[in-house]
Design a protein around this motif. Structure first.
Motif, PDB file in Angstrom:
ATOM      1  N   VAL A  51       0.837  -1.206   0.000  1.00 51.07           N
ATOM      2  CA  VAL A  51       0.000   0.000   0.000  1.00 51.07           C
ATOM      3  C   VAL A  51       0.865   1.247   0.000  1.00 51.07           C
ATOM      4  N   ALA A  52       1.938   1.217   0.821  1.00 53.15           N
ATOM      5  CA  ALA A  52       2.848   2.366   0.868  1.00 53.15           C
ATOM      6  C   ALA A  52       3.476   2.610  -0.508  1.00 53.15           C
ATOM      7  N   ALA A  53       3.846   1.507  -1.182  1.00 54.68           N
ATOM      8  CA  ALA A  53       4.467   1.649  -2.503  1.00 54.68           C
ATOM      9  C   ALA A  53       3.483   2.254  -3.496  1.00 54.68           C
ATOM     10  N   ILE A  54       2.218   1.803  -3.415  1.00 56.94           N
ATOM     11  CA  ILE A  54       1.206   2.353  -4.321  1.00 56.94           C
ATOM     12  C   ILE A  54       1.026   3.842  -4.065  1.00 56.94           C
ATOM     13  N   GLU A  55       0.957   4.185  -2.777  1.00 60.09           N
ATOM     14  CA  GLU A  55       0.787   5.602  -2.433  1.00 60.09           C
ATOM     15  C   GLU A  55       1.948   6.441  -2.943  1.00 60.09           C
ATOM     16  N   LEU A  56       3.154   5.941  -2.712  1.00 56.41           N
ATOM     17  CA  LEU A  56       4.330   6.713  -3.124  1.00 56.41           C
ATOM     18  C   LEU A  56       4.350   6.893  -4.648  1.00 56.41           C
ATOM     19  N   THR A  57       4.003   5.827  -5.353  1.00 59.60           N
ATOM     20  CA  THR A  57       3.970   5.922  -6.813  1.00 59.60           C
ATOM     21  C   THR A  57       3.004   7.008  -7.267  1.00 59.60           C
ATOM     22  N   LEU A  58       1.838   7.053  -6.605  1.00 60.32           N
ATOM     23  CA  LEU A  58       0.855   8.078  -6.961  1.00 60.32           C
ATOM     24  C   LEU A  58       1.382   9.470  -6.653  1.00 60.32           C
ATOM     25  N   ILE A  59       2.032   9.607  -5.489  1.00 63.84           N
ATOM     26  CA  ILE A  59       2.564  10.922  -5.114  1.00 63.84           C
ATOM     27  C   ILE A  59       3.572  11.401  -6.154  1.00 63.84           C
ATOM     28  N   VAL A  60       4.500  10.501  -6.507  1.00 66.05           N
ATOM     29  CA  VAL A  60       5.534  10.876  -7.473  1.00 66.05           C
ATOM     30  C   VAL A  60       4.896  11.294  -8.795  1.00 66.05           C
ATOM     31  N   ALA A  61       3.898  10.538  -9.230  1.00 66.48           N
ATOM     32  CA  ALA A  61       3.256  10.867 -10.502  1.00 66.48           C
ATOM     33  C   ALA A  61       2.493  12.182 -10.416  1.00 66.48           C
ATOM     34  N   VAL A  62       1.852  12.391  -9.269  1.00 68.47           N
ATOM     35  CA  VAL A  62       1.047  13.609  -9.118  1.00 68.47           C
ATOM     36  C   VAL A  62       1.925  14.863  -9.158  1.00 68.47           C
ATOM     37  N   ILE A  63       3.166  14.720  -8.719  1.00 69.32           N
ATOM     38  CA  ILE A  63       4.056  15.886  -8.797  1.00 69.32           C
ATOM     39  C   ILE A  63       4.700  15.996 -10.179  1.00 69.32           C
ATOM     40  N   SER A  64       5.232  14.896 -10.683  1.00 67.24           N
ATOM     41  CA  SER A  64       6.056  15.010 -11.879  1.00 67.24           C
ATOM     42  C   SER A  64       5.241  15.195 -13.154  1.00 67.24           C
ATOM     43  N   VAL A  65       4.057  14.601 -13.237  1.00 67.03           N
ATOM     44  CA  VAL A  65       3.286  14.755 -14.474  1.00 67.03           C
ATOM     45  C   VAL A  65       2.830  16.204 -14.688  1.00 67.03           C
ATOM     46  N   PRO A  66       2.216  16.864 -13.689  1.00 65.45           N
ATOM     47  CA  PRO A  66       1.862  18.275 -13.915  1.00 65.45           C
ATOM     48  C   PRO A  66       3.078  19.153 -14.218  1.00 65.45           C
ATOM     49  N   ALA A  67       4.204  18.863 -13.555  1.00 65.93           N
ATOM     50  CA  ALA A  67       5.397  19.668 -13.824  1.00 65.93           C
ATOM     51  C   ALA A  67       5.776  19.571 -15.298  1.00 65.93           C
ATOM     52  N   ASN A  68       5.788  18.345 -15.824  1.00 69.88           N
ATOM     53  CA  ASN A  68       6.149  18.182 -17.228  1.00 69.88           C
ATOM     54  C   ASN A  68       5.053  18.646 -18.170  1.00 69.88           C
ATOM     55  N   LEU A  69       3.830  18.641 -17.689  1.00 68.08           N
ATOM     56  CA  LEU A  69       2.725  19.172 -18.491  1.00 68.08           C
ATOM     57  C   LEU A  69       2.917  20.670 -18.706  1.00 68.08           C
ATOM     58  N   LEU A  70       3.185  21.359 -17.588  1.00 66.48           N
ATOM     59  CA  LEU A  70       3.417  22.803 -17.662  1.00 66.48           C
ATOM     60  C   LEU A  70       4.588  23.090 -18.598  1.00 66.48           C
ATOM     61  N   PHE A  71       5.673  22.344 -18.397  1.00 71.11           N
ATOM     62  CA  PHE A  71       6.841  22.544 -19.236  1.00 71.11           C
ATOM     63  C   PHE A  71       6.509  22.266 -20.706  1.00 71.11           C
ATOM     64  N   GLY A  72       5.797  21.176 -20.952  1.00 69.59           N
ATOM     65  CA  GLY A  72       5.490  20.801 -22.335  1.00 69.59           C
ATOM     66  C   GLY A  72       4.688  21.876 -23.047  1.00 69.59           C
ATOM     67  N   VAL A  73       3.723  22.456 -22.349  1.00 75.89           N
ATOM     68  CA  VAL A  73       2.906  23.496 -22.973  1.00 75.89           C
ATOM     69  C   VAL A  73       3.749  24.740 -23.245  1.00 75.89           C
ATOM     70  N   ALA A  74       4.553  25.140 -22.255  1.00 82.02           N
ATOM     71  CA  ALA A  74       5.390  26.326 -22.440  1.00 82.02           C
ATOM     72  C   ALA A  74       6.383  26.109 -23.585  1.00 82.02           C
ATOM     73  N   ALA A  75       7.044  24.941 -23.580  1.00 82.03           N
ATOM     74  CA  ALA A  75       8.053  24.677 -24.599  1.00 82.03           C
ATOM     75  C   ALA A  75       7.426  24.641 -25.980  1.00 82.03           C
ATOM     76  N   SER A  76       6.276  23.994 -26.116  1.00 82.87           N
ATOM     77  CA  SER A  76       5.700  23.892 -27.450  1.00 82.87           C
ATOM     78  C   SER A  76       5.156  25.247 -27.908  1.00 82.87           C
ATOM     79  N   TRP A  77       4.708  26.072 -26.988  1.00 82.04           N
ATOM     80  CA  TRP A  77       4.266  27.408 -27.372  1.00 82.04           C
ATOM     81  C   TRP A  77       5.428  28.185 -27.981  1.00 82.04           C
ATOM     82  N   CYS A  78       6.570  28.205 -27.286  1.00 82.77           N
ATOM     83  CA  CYS A  78       7.650  29.043 -27.819  1.00 82.77           C
ATOM     84  C   CYS A  78       8.291  28.398 -29.049  1.00 82.77           C
ATOM     85  N   VAL A  79       8.297  27.085 -29.124  1.00 79.80           N
ATOM     86  CA  VAL A  79       8.925  26.448 -30.289  1.00 79.80           C
ATOM     87  C   VAL A  79       8.001  26.497 -31.509  1.00 79.80           C
TER      88      VAL A  79
END
Lengths: 295, 345, 299
Positions: free
Chosen positions: A73-101
């Motif tokens: 259960v702890a592993a599942i929770e941690l996996t979700l936490i990591v994804a919840v932080i890293s996916v939005p971060a890369n989403l924001l980056f992806g939108v910004a990068a594709s806008w300027c490129v």
């Protein structure tokens, strides 16, 4: 022979299968299809089936027990936490990068695109290694971080960083070609019609790229939850604390606890299957939408 | 003056798109910017809209300095070449967009927006299609949506970039007439860009012929067609015979003296004479200097290929005239020039 | 001649000012907003997440000095790992080029029930976490596994914990690269050329070898290269089935992990740097090869 039979026969001759000249004899086709399917069954399907078969080897109760055990259960929770932080971060980056490129022409654009793709050509292990070299105890900033009492390696921040690195290009590389193909005409039209920059972005750009965005996020998330090599290097494998699901699978497997290992693995496999289903659905839908823009 | 362009220059790296262009657009007129691709006409239009900024020069919109203004503050309607309709919005929402994005204080009520959009859709005859998406419309319908969308913000000037460029010939002709009529009804100052001379001559009150970032000539359609100001305009507008000649004492000698025309002076030495096919007369003459090498009938007109001592000429006349003359391919004939312009080389 | 006094512009007028072409701009102006913001964010984020950490790799390994670096990457164990990683990745990529082409061909050219499902299945290795693939393959090919047992009993073949096992894992991981690279090219191949060849009397095999293969070869090479590069870096799917015996079935990424576990940061960095360098050089060569092929096939 009755007349209508003749007519229908001649119709059959008049409309041959589309590529009759360009296809192989039936038996060749059969052999090739059989060969391809056999290869795919052996190399792709069988491993997938094996995951579920091994997980349920001792019945559903053992399976369920393995999944509800605290460390799992702890592993599942941690996996979700990591994804919840890293996916939005890369989403924001992806939108910004594709806008300027995609919307602007500037020097060094091709270099930027190449650099954005760079993490894909780096081994996952190296992706983890570089953060250990920076923030590990013997790393460049190791001593400083220890004095400050900040732990990155063998802790959640390290897991997040390594995951962000390996999933870095996913959103951007989906959006850049899509936005390049769509051009800036609609945005210009919106500006001439009196929209502000933000209005243009939210009302015109985002609706046009939403499926591509979802597609990128989907792949990004699948990789973020399933990443093994990079997080393995920075995790420290502390049970219940820094073990994500794939790492937990490894530990259980190495302890010969096969049913538990495959039980956790089956969750990841289901995630992969859901990803594939949504991805395929998006491709059908999204493919049409893209085709609709090409007039 | 609705638009006043003065000394506008625009460069893209090494390429000079506009070279110190001056232009005045009168209130209420329909003006065509005509030229080949790369002549700078679209760039000029985009500068008027604020989509590009010039390297030098000035721009007044209704007497106000406009170069410092953002596109959204210029109150211009712009119709894009490929329409740039918002593909995820219905026809109704496309037309309503410009009203919906206004700041809260200036935004009409939603009932008012609905009323105005409906009115515009009536105007462009698209009311039944309000709920459709752009992808479900034909090219001509999309074009009209783009126009309605541009008109929704009640622009002071309407700018159209190759408005019929992406349409097939038949729709293009219909839409051209329709736009002419629409302009007569609403009378908004309009500038449109085109590379199609027929379109410019048929539609516009005045035509601006552009070439290589400069204006070659400005005038009514009849003026630019009948009195081209330069060799370029002559060649660009309509068919023309281009004949090398030598001018001596006001007389241009063509093809080793086979033909001679009086020039209006100013040109001396080697030159080029421009003769429209319908300004080239043909008379049957046994033992004449020229030979009919071919006759092609195209609809009501006939095109006649003439060989004048190795010089290929093209004449044009209606079929009745051809029948009256009774000439056939292979006949000898004499040619004469009714009207020509001679430009120095 | 010309009308309308002030409107008339004499043709061929010399422009009063000749301005030298301005220097190429850093950026072509545009009315769209947000360039500074998005570029700034993109470059900062890229630097923090990717560029600075990768620079740390170079910095750390350069701390060894050239001779130290050379010693670190030429020990027999490291060299053996290089051989294992590159050799087996090459073999796997080659397998994928052949079978990937077969799969692509069947998916593009033929119709059969369940084709869309099969097409979706090809992406499984992209979506399935590597560790899951690793334990699944390991269980399948283990001496008592579904495949390992018959292979061992019938042919005396051992797969798990041998180089063959590594090659199978790398084949699994690399297959979609070949299929997804070749598929669009094969799909868009105009049928006219094939029809022309057929009308000139070429056999199906001649058409394949003379018309189709040259057209898709650049894509096939790209797919091969991607599959190869992925194989060299792959970790999760390999370590379970590899057996990880130094010199025999120890791959480069595992060696890096082992060095890290022994706190040999510099050694790990050196191997990582060497691995990156060799991969990049190989990718460069393959890119050039591919460009050359493309230019030869240009129409």
């Amino acid at each position: 022979m009755p007349a209508d039979t003749i007519t229908s026969t001649s119709t059959n001759i008049a409309v041959p299968p589309v590529r009759s000249v360009l296809s192989e004899p039936g038996w060749v086709r059969f052999l090739l299809i059989a060969g391809a399917l056999l290869f795919l069954a052996l190399f792709l399907l069988l491993p997938l089936v094996a995951v579920f078969a091994e997980a349920l080897r001792h019945g559903f109760d053992a399976y369920w027990a393995a999944l509800t055990e605290p460390d799992a259960v702890a592993a599942i929770e941690l996996t979700l936490i990591v994804a919840v932080i890293s996916v939005p971060a890369n989403l924001l980056f992806g939108v910004a990068a594709s806008w300027c490129v995609a919307k602007f022409d500037f020097r060094g654009k091709n270099l930027l695109i190449t650099l954005i793709d760079l993490p894909f050509s780096v081994s996952p292990v190296i992706s983890g290694l570089i953060y250990v070299l920076l923030f590990g105890l013997n790393g460049l900033f190791g001593a400083y971080l220890r004095d400050m009492g900040i732990q990155i390696i063998f802790a959640v921040p390290g897991l997040v960083l390594a995951t962000i690195f390996v999933t870095f290009p996913f959103v951007a590389r989906e959006l850049i070609p899509l936005m390049q193909e769509q051009g800036s005409d609609e945005e210009e039209a919106a500006l001439v019609l009196g929209a502000s920059g933000w209005q243009t972005f939210w009302r015109v750009t985002i609706p046009n790229i939403k499926w591509g965005l979802l597609y990128g996020v989907l792949l990004c998330n699948a990789r973020a939850m399933g990443e093994f090599g990079a997080v393995s290097v920075v995790s420290g494998h502390i049970r219940g604390e820094t073990n994500t699901m794939p790492l937990h699978v490894e530990i259980l497997y190495n302890e010969y606890n096969f049913v538990a290992a495959f039980a956790v693995a089956s969750l990841l496999a289901m995630l992969a299957l859901v990803t594939l289903v949504v991805k395929t659905a998006l491709e059908w839908r999204f493919g049409e939408e893209l085709a609709a823009t090409r007039h | 003056m609705a638009i006043q362009v003065s000394g506008i220059t625009k460069r893209f790296n090494d390429f000079t798109a506009l070279d110190s262009v001056d232009l005045e657009v009168r209130s209420g007129e329909l003006l065509a910017l005509l030229g080949p691709s790369g002549s700078g006409k679209t760039t000029l239009l985009r500068i008027m809209a604020g989509l590009e900024s010039p390297d030098a020069g000035g721009l007044l919109l209704n007497g106000e300095e406009a170069l410092g203004l953002k596109p959204r503050d210029r109150q211009v309607g712009f119709v894009f070449q490929h329409y740039a309709l918002f593909r995820h919005m219905t026809v109704f929402d496309n037309v309503a967009f410009g009203l919906k994005v206004r700041p809260r204080g200036q935004r009409p009520s939603s009932a008012e927006i609905r009323r105005r959009v409906t009115e515009l859709l009536d105007l462009v005859q698209l009311s039944p299609f309000a709920g459709r998406y752009p992808a479900q419309l034909s090219g001509g319908q999309r074009q009209r949506v783009a126009l309605a969308r541009a008109l929704a913000i009640e622009p002071k000037v309407l700018l159209l970039d190759e408005p019929f460029g992406a349409l097939d010939a038949k729709v293009r002709k219909e839409l051209r007439r329709w736009l002419r009529k629409l302009h007569e009804d609403i009378h908004v100052t309009s500038v449109f860009v085109t590379h199609d001379q027929e379109e410019a001559l048929e539609l516009a009150d005045r035509v601006v012929v552009m070439n290589q970032g400069r204006i070659e000539q400005i005038g009514s359609p009849a003026e630019v067609y009948d009195h081209p100001a330069s060799a370029f305009v002559y060649e660009f507008l309509g068919q023309v015979n281009r004949l090398d000649c030598t001018v001596e004492g006001g007389i241009a000698h063509i093809g080793d003296g086979a033909l001679a025309i009086a020039t209006d002076g100013g040109v001396q030495g080697r030159a080029v004479a421009y003769v429209r096919p319908h300004d080239l007369g043909v008379t049957p003459a046994v033992g004449g200097p020229a030979r009919i090498s071919g006759i092609h009938v195209v609809g009501p007109d006939a095109r006649i290929d003439i060989d004048l001592a190795g010089l290929a000429l093209e004449a044009e006349m209606d079929r009745e005239r051809l029948a009256t003359l009774g000439i056939v391919a292979g006949d000898r004939c004499a040619v004469h020039i009714d009207r020509a312009r001679v430009f120095a080389r | 001649m010309v009308a309308a006094g002030s409107d008339a512009v004499p043709a061929g007028r010399e422009s009063a000012v000749t301005v030298r072409a301005s220097l190429p701009l850093f950026r072509k102006p545009s009315v769209l907003p947000g360039f500074g913001l998005t570029l700034g964010f993109t470059v900062s984020y890229l630097s923090i997440i990717v560029l600075v950490p990768l620079a740390a790799l170079i910095v750390k390994s350069s701390g060894l000095g050239w001779s130290g670096f050379w010693t670190a990457v030429t020990t027999p164990r490291v060299l053996a790992a290089f051989q294992v990683s590159f050799g087996l990745s090459f073999a796997a990529a080659l397998t994928n080029a052949i079978f990937g082409l077969l799969v692509t061909w069947v998916l593009v050219r033929y119709d059969f029930p369940g084709k869309r499902l099969v097409d979706a299945l090809v992406d499984l290795p992209f979506a399935l976490p590597t560790a899951v693939a690793g334990i699944a393959l390991s269980a399948l090919y283990a001496p008592n596994g579904w495949l390992g047992k018959p292979l061992n009993e019938l042919f005396g073949m051992k797969v798990a914990f041998t180089p063959l096992g590594i090659a199978i894992a790398l084949t699994f991981i690399g297959l979609p690269f070949v299929v997804r690279t070749v598929q669009p090219i094969l799909q868009d191949l105009p049928p006219e050329e094939e029809e022309a060849a057929a009308s000139l009397g070429a056999s199906r095999l001649q058409i394949f070898g003379g018309i189709i293969l040259p057209a898709i070869l650049p894509a096939l090479v790209t797919g091969f290269a991607l599959s190869f590069a992925r194989g060299i870096g792959e970790y999760g799917s390999v370590i379970f089935i590899a057996g990880n015996m130094p010199g025999l079935t120890e791959i480069l990424p595992l060696l890096i992990v082992i060095k890290l576990e022994q706190y040999d940061y510099a050694g790990a960095a050196a191997v990582g740097t060497a691995m990156l360098a060799v991969s990049f050089v190989m990718l460069l060569i393959l890119n050039l090869l591919q460009q050359w092929m493309r230019s030869r096939h240009a129409r």
